[in-house]
Write a protein that holds these residues in place. Structure first.
Motif, PDB file in Angstrom:
ATOM      1  N   LEU A  82       0.840  -1.187   0.000  1.00 24.05           N
ATOM      2  CA  LEU A  82       0.000   0.000   0.000  1.00 24.05           C
ATOM      3  C   LEU A  82       0.881   1.244   0.000  1.00 24.05           C
ATOM      4  O   LEU A  82       1.790   1.384   0.815  1.00 24.05           O
ATOM      5  N   TYR A  83       0.609   2.114  -0.937  1.00 22.89           N
ATOM      6  CA  TYR A  83       1.366   3.354  -1.024  1.00 22.89           C
ATOM      7  C   TYR A  83       0.611   4.461  -0.308  1.00 22.89           C
ATOM      8  O   TYR A  83      -0.584   4.604  -0.456  1.00 22.89           O
ATOM      9  N   THR A  84       1.320   5.227   0.449  1.00 20.18           N
ATOM     10  CA  THR A  84       0.701   6.397   1.045  1.00 20.18           C
ATOM     11  C   THR A  84       0.673   7.507   0.010  1.00 20.18           C
ATOM     12  O   THR A  84       1.357   7.450  -1.024  1.00 20.18           O
ATOM     13  N   ARG A  85      -0.107   8.495   0.287  1.00 21.45           N
ATOM     14  CA  ARG A  85      -0.244   9.600  -0.667  1.00 21.45           C
ATOM     15  C   ARG A  85       1.090  10.309  -0.888  1.00 21.45           C
ATOM     16  O   ARG A  85       1.404  10.718  -2.007  1.00 21.45           O
ATOM     17  N   SER A  86       1.886  10.444   0.149  1.00 23.71           N
ATOM     18  CA  SER A  86       3.171  11.135  -0.003  1.00 23.71           C
ATOM     19  C   SER A  86       4.129  10.350  -0.888  1.00 23.71           C
ATOM     20  O   SER A  86       4.911  10.935  -1.643  1.00 23.71           O
ATOM     21  N   GLN A  87       4.091   9.025  -0.837  1.00 25.77           N
ATOM     22  CA  GLN A  87       4.957   8.223  -1.698  1.00 25.77           C
ATOM     23  C   GLN A  87       4.538   8.365  -3.157  1.00 25.77           C
ATOM     24  O   GLN A  87       5.396   8.456  -4.045  1.00 25.77           O
ATOM     25  N   ARG A 144       5.666  11.756  -4.313  1.00 20.96           N
ATOM     26  CA  ARG A 144       7.123  11.761  -4.492  1.00 20.96           C
ATOM     27  C   ARG A 144       7.513  11.077  -5.807  1.00 20.96           C
ATOM     28  O   ARG A 144       8.379  11.558  -6.534  1.00 20.96           O
TER      29      ARG A 144
END
Length: 53
Positions: free
Chosen positions: A4-9, A12
């Motif tokens: 799961l990717y966070t929004r910041s990743q 980026r």
């Protein structure tokens, strides 16, 4: 289980991709602008038409 990717990743990764695309274009534009300024400065000094007459 998928990662799961966070929004910041995600932001980026998108920013890195965009900078990798824009950087060569900026380098080319800067080189063309610098080259045109140098040619514009040296062209009047080496104008062969004025040297003959």
């Amino acid at each position: 289980m998928p990662v799961l990717y966070t929004r910041s990743q995600v932001i980026r990764q998108q920013t890195d991709l965009l900078s990798n695309i824009i950087e060569p274009a900026m380098l080319l534009i800067t080189g063309l602008m610098t080259g045109s300024i140098v040619i514009g400065m040296y062209l009047p000094m080496f104008n062969p038409g004025e040297a003959i007459f």
